[in-house]
Design an enzyme around this catalytic site. Structure first.
Site, PDB file in Angstrom:
ATOM      1  N   ALA A 116      -2.621  69.483  -7.291  1.00 17.66           N
ATOM      2  CA  ALA A 116      -2.121  68.301  -6.576  1.00 17.66           C
ATOM      3  C   ALA A 116      -1.604  67.201  -7.517  1.00 17.66           C
ATOM      4  O   ALA A 116      -0.535  66.652  -7.303  1.00 17.66           O
ATOM      5  CB  ALA A 116      -3.210  67.737  -5.655  1.00 17.66           C
TER       6      ALA A 116
ATOM      7  N   ASP B  67      -5.966  73.864  -8.656  1.00 14.92           N
ATOM      8  CA  ASP B  67      -5.552  73.004  -7.543  1.00 14.92           C
ATOM      9  C   ASP B  67      -4.710  71.926  -8.202  1.00 14.92           C
ATOM     10  O   ASP B  67      -5.211  71.011  -8.846  1.00 14.92           O
ATOM     11  CB  ASP B  67      -6.779  72.417  -6.830  1.00 14.92           C
ATOM     12  CG  ASP B  67      -6.396  71.445  -5.705  1.00 14.92           C
ATOM     13  OD1 ASP B  67      -5.277  70.885  -5.752  1.00 14.92           O
ATOM     14  OD2 ASP B  67      -7.211  71.226  -4.793  1.00 14.92           O
TER      15      ASP B  67
HETATM   16  C1  P71 Z   1      -6.362  62.502  -0.532  1.00 13.22           C
HETATM   17  C2  P71 Z   1      -5.892  63.772   0.073  1.00 13.22           C
HETATM   18  C3  P71 Z   1      -5.363  63.758   1.469  1.00 13.22           C
HETATM   19  C4  P71 Z   1      -6.386  63.403   2.465  1.00 13.22           C
HETATM   20  C5  P71 Z   1      -7.240  64.370   2.907  1.00 13.22           C
HETATM   21  C6  P71 Z   1      -8.245  64.045   3.807  1.00 13.22           C
HETATM   22  C7  P71 Z   1      -8.355  62.753   4.259  1.00 13.22           C
HETATM   23  C8  P71 Z   1      -7.459  61.797   3.838  1.00 13.22           C
HETATM   24  C9  P71 Z   1      -6.483  62.126   2.940  1.00 13.22           C
HETATM   25  C10 P71 Z   1      -5.653  66.103  -0.432  1.00 13.22           C
HETATM   26  C11 P71 Z   1      -5.876  67.157  -1.356  1.00 13.22           C
HETATM   27  C12 P71 Z   1      -6.361  66.899  -2.683  1.00 13.22           C
HETATM   28  C13 P71 Z   1      -6.615  67.955  -3.537  1.00 13.22           C
HETATM   29  C14 P71 Z   1      -7.121  67.735  -4.908  1.00 13.22           C
HETATM   30  C15 P71 Z   1      -5.906  69.499  -1.872  1.00 13.22           C
HETATM   31  C16 P71 Z   1      -5.641  68.495  -0.978  1.00 13.22           C
HETATM   32  C17 P71 Z   1      -5.120  68.865   0.368  1.00 13.22           C
HETATM   33  N1  P71 Z   1      -5.964  64.852  -0.709  1.00 13.22           N
HETATM   34  N2  P71 Z   1      -6.382  69.231  -3.113  1.00 13.22           N
HETATM   35  O1  P71 Z   1      -6.895  62.559  -1.645  1.00 13.22           O
HETATM   36  O2  P71 Z   1      -6.583  65.650  -3.122  1.00 13.22           O
HETATM   37  O3  P71 Z   1      -3.743  68.678   0.393  1.00 13.22           O
HETATM   38  O4  P71 Z   1      -3.430  66.978   2.194  1.00 13.22           O
HETATM   39  O5  P71 Z   1      -1.518  68.396   1.376  1.00 13.22           O
HETATM   40  O6  P71 Z   1      -3.310  69.396   2.755  1.00 13.22           O
HETATM   41  O7  P71 Z   1      -6.206  61.441   0.069  1.00 13.22           O
HETATM   42  P1  P71 Z   1      -2.970  68.338   1.747  1.00 13.22           P
END
Ligand code: P71
Length: 448
Positions: free
Chosen positions: A215, A213
């Protein structure tokens, strides 16, 4: 000396601090849940680093070169060339964001009842695994949950836990391994190259596929370069190539380390059959395989951002800003996850507010107080998000990339420090409305 920002500011976006009474009114209207605030009522927004990046002049110029053809737009080929070069993989499938990528890959790879192993899966990832009938398993080292002890790679997978789990449950019951870099949930903590390599070796031995993953892949590479023996003289692009050489594919939310506001993708190293199935599926859920739910201009901005993020100077200035906030908070005696991670400072609200039991939601209470104190929006990662089994009560101060200055960081630290001085007067909260799934987004509270 600290690396200053390797860019200057060409355009500004005004923000405003509402008066205290206004902030009280807005927060009460939001049921003390900062997810329900209007963004314009927030002064400094540290809710997430996802999609909140400031793009460069080069990326904005790229938007004007968007080729909006339905099939075969040139921006897709730019992105494909860039991603092939950066990650060393043959196949690239764009998606609208990270969870789009997760949905497609997991639909193909997870059979009902199977486990998906990882360090700590992110919450949307966990949701997609569960929706496909799979069972997410977190195998991070125990040090990850002790916020006061130093470990250079708190995102590492515990190799004993991994091997024992495989032996106990059998390879046929395991869908794949997913290593999240950096490991968001425990504080944006990095995974070492050695750990990625060993996890990959163990999985290969048992015939289990490894995915990343990705990100925050570039932030992870920065920590490898600055903390891991033998990598000081390697460049960030070399480190990234090596990290991905140990895996079979990746899912990617481009909203983080591709320095854009929307986008995602899947990368597959060389498995043509898997790629062909993804190509069929992406059409159903996202769009034709050369756009995956994005505009041509978005693909161009992603392609350019993926190259920019590999700059060591950029990464150093980015991560040292996060560390600067961490240092200010430590100096003020506020307990935080140490060391500070790549994208955020995680305040240990459980330790800061020891008089509040888990079911009065210390993280929600502190998040509400922080908005009242200075119009700062943080996010709870504790009992509201994870329920009673939450290992820690954290409040994440997530720093958007290239958006705020050190003065903003100093202001945030001062706000928290003010709360810390009267911490024993901070009240807990109780839930007045709770949706059945993903309750943290829409739950409502009142002061206990
Ligand atoms: C973060 C987020 C985005 C988020 C999600 C839920 C509530 C508030 C904010 C998203 C991630 C992530 C990892 C390691 C996949 C995703 C999904 N993070 N893997 O941390 O951190 O990606 O948002 O583009 O669908 O605030 P996506």
């Amino acid at each position: 000396m600290r690396m200053p920002e390797p860019y200057r500011i060409k355009m500004v976006e005004p923000i405003r601090l509402l008066a205290r009474e206004e902030r009280e009114r807005k927060l009460n209207e939001a049921g003390l849940n900062v997810f329900s605030l209007k963004a314009e009522d927030v002064f400094i927004d540290l809710l997430t680093d996802s999609g909140t990046n400031a793009m460069s002049d080069n990326q904005w110029a790229g938007l004007m070169l968007g080729d909006e053809s339905y099939a075969g737009c040139k921006n897709f080929y730019h992105l494909q060339d860039t991603a092939q070069e950066v990650f060393g993989y043959k196949y690239i499938v764009p998606t609208h964001q990270g969870r789009g990528a997760e949905n497609l890959l997991f639909s193909i790879l997870v059979k009902p009842g199977q486990y998906v192993l990882g360090n700590v899966h992110f919450d949307t990832t966990e949701a997609h695994i569960t929706l496909k009938g799979g069972k997410p398993v977190n195998l991070v080292i125990d040090e990850a949950y002790n916020t006061s002890t130093y470990h250079p790679f708190k995102g590492n997978i515990d190799l004993h836990k991994l091997e024992n789990f495989i032996k106990e449950h059998g390879t046929e019951n395991i869908a794949f391994m997913l290593i999240t870099v950096t490991c968001n949930t425990v504080g944006g903590q990095p995974v070492s190259m050695e750990n990625i390599k060993q996890v990959s070796e163990i999985c290969r031995r048992y015939g289990i596929r490894v995915f990343i993953d990705a990100a925050r892949f570039a932030e992870n590479a920065y920590f490898i370069k600055t903390r891991e023996e033998g990598y000081q003289d390697k460049s960030i692009p070399e480190i990234v190539r090596e990290m991905f050489s140990y895996a079979d594919g990746f899912t990617f939310s481009a909203k983080k380390d591709a320095l854009v506001n929307i986008g995602g993708m899947i990368g597959i190293k060389d498995d043509e059959e898997l790629y062909m199935r993804l190509r069929e599926l992406v059409i159903v859920y996202e769009g034709f395989p050369t756009y995956g739910g994005l505009a041509g201009r978005d693909l161009e901005a992603m392609s350019r951002g993926l190259r920019e993020v590999l700059s060591f100077d950029y990464l150093q200035s980015r991560i040292s800003q996060v560390q600067y906030l961490g240092q200010l908070l430590s100096e003020a005696g506020i307990p935080i996850q140490t060391p500070v991670g790549g994208h955020a400072v995680f305040v240990d609200a459980g330790k800061m507010l020891p008089h509040l039991p888990w079911d009065s939601f210390p993280g929600v209470a502190l998040t509400a107080e922080l908005y009242l104190e200075g119009g700062v929006r943080a996010v709870e990662i504790g009992s509201l998000l994870m329920g009673r089994q939450a290992p820690t009560e954290l409040v994440r101060l997530t720093i958007p990339r290239r958006v705020y200055t050190d003065n903003h960081m100093a202001y945030v630290a001062e706000c928290l420090s003010n709360i810390n001085k009267r911490r024993d007067q901070v009240r807990g909260v109780k839930i007045t409305y709770e949706p059945p799934v993903l309750r943290h987004f829409l739950a409502r509270f009142e002061w206990a």
